[in-house]
Design a protein around this motif. Structure first.
Motif, PDB file in Angstrom:
ATOM      1  N   ARG A  93      -1.795 -70.310   6.144  1.00  0.00           N
ATOM      2  CA  ARG A  93      -3.123 -70.423   7.247  1.00  0.00           C
ATOM      3  C   ARG A  93      -2.753 -69.238   8.226  1.00  0.00           C
ATOM      4  NH1 ARG A  93      -3.137 -75.969   9.330  1.00  0.00           N
ATOM      5  NH2 ARG A  93      -2.982 -76.393   7.076  1.00  0.00           N
ATOM      6  N   ALA A  94      -4.221 -68.892   8.440  1.00  0.00           N
ATOM      7  CA  ALA A  94      -4.249 -67.826   9.632  1.00  0.00           C
ATOM      8  C   ALA A  94      -4.204 -68.811  10.817  1.00  0.00           C
ATOM      9  CB  ALA A  94      -5.650 -66.990   9.587  1.00  0.00           C
ATOM     10  N   PHE A  95      -3.620 -68.200  11.998  1.00  0.00           N
ATOM     11  CA  PHE A  95      -3.738 -68.785  13.236  1.00  0.00           C
ATOM     12  C   PHE A  95      -4.447 -68.369  14.264  1.00  0.00           C
ATOM     13  CE2 PHE A  95       0.884 -69.324  11.778  1.00  0.00           C
ATOM     14  CZ  PHE A  95       1.038 -70.655  11.786  1.00  0.00           C
ATOM     15  N   PHE A  96      -5.356 -69.152  14.906  1.00  0.00           N
ATOM     16  CA  PHE A  96      -6.415 -68.407  15.906  1.00  0.00           C
ATOM     17  C   PHE A  96      -6.015 -68.771  17.196  1.00  0.00           C
ATOM     18  CE2 PHE A  96      -8.220 -69.705  11.636  1.00  0.00           C
ATOM     19  CZ  PHE A  96      -9.209 -68.406  11.381  1.00  0.00           C
ATOM     20  N   SER A  97      -5.142 -69.203  17.489  1.00  0.00           N
ATOM     21  CA  SER A  97      -4.416 -69.508  18.984  1.00  0.00           C
ATOM     22  C   SER A  97      -3.162 -69.770  18.851  1.00  0.00           C
ATOM     23  CB  SER A  97      -5.174 -70.894  19.615  1.00  0.00           C
ATOM     24  OG  SER A  97      -4.517 -71.971  19.011  1.00  0.00           O
ATOM     25  N   GLU A  98      -2.434 -69.562  20.009  1.00  0.00           N
ATOM     26  CA  GLU A  98      -0.813 -69.583  20.297  1.00  0.00           C
ATOM     27  C   GLU A  98      -0.588 -71.110  20.124  1.00  0.00           C
ATOM     28  OE1 GLU A  98      -2.987 -68.238  22.971  1.00  0.00           O
ATOM     29  OE2 GLU A  98      -2.462 -66.125  22.019  1.00  0.00           O
TER      30      GLU A  98
END
Length: 166
Positions: A93-98
């Protein structure tokens, strides 16, 4: 991992439609590609369903696709043609936020950076390693070569979980 203004606008439009399908919005990618753009929406099970090991199904993706298509027709935020894809974030999965990354402390992540880090001829813009800890403005990562880095969130262009088969 700052989102573009367009992605923020699309996220605000899409989020209620996704919530209406009883799934959680993980993230939105918008890739303009000439005359035809790509809008990719990642969804996952609600936290209480994750606790019961429920996963996103094809039916969930189809329901979100149908809901979001209707909302996009009304708001018309994308000029020209576009392709709409809906999927789960997957194992890598890509992370979109910290905040999303905080649940994965202790696991392996891959980062693409805006500014290179490291010393001398070992400077790099891509680094993979163990996510050791996270503070308010930065994270600590131990790279696969055992070199440790403190990386500010503002220097992260892209971040992904690295799937490791147990």
């Amino acid at each position: 991992m700052k989102l573009s203004t367009k992605v923020e606008e699309l996220t605000n439009i899409i989020a209620p439609a996704v919530a209406a399908c009883d799934v959680a919005l993980w993230g939105v990618e918008f890739v303009p590609q000439g005359r035809r753009s790509l809008l990719r929406i990642y969804i996952e099970s609600l936290p209480e369903e994750q606790a019961q090991d429920k996963q996103v199904t094809i039916e969930d993706c189809a329901a979100v696709n149908h809901q979001v298509s209707g909302i996009l027709e009304v708001h018309d935020p994308i000029a020209g043609e576009y392709i709409l894809e809906v999927s789960s974030p997957g194992f890598d999965r890509a992370f979109f936020s910290e905040e999303q990354m905080r649940d994965y402390i202790g696991q392996t992540v891959s980062l693409r950076l805006i500014q290179a880090i490291g010393q001398g001829d070992k400077k790099r813009r891509k680094v993979t390693g163990n996510l050791d800890s996270m503070g308010a403005t930065s994270l600590i990562l131990t790279a696969t070569d055992n070199e440790q880095f403190e990386i500010t969130f503002s220097n992260i262009d892209k971040a992904n979980l690295v799937f490791e088969d147990a």
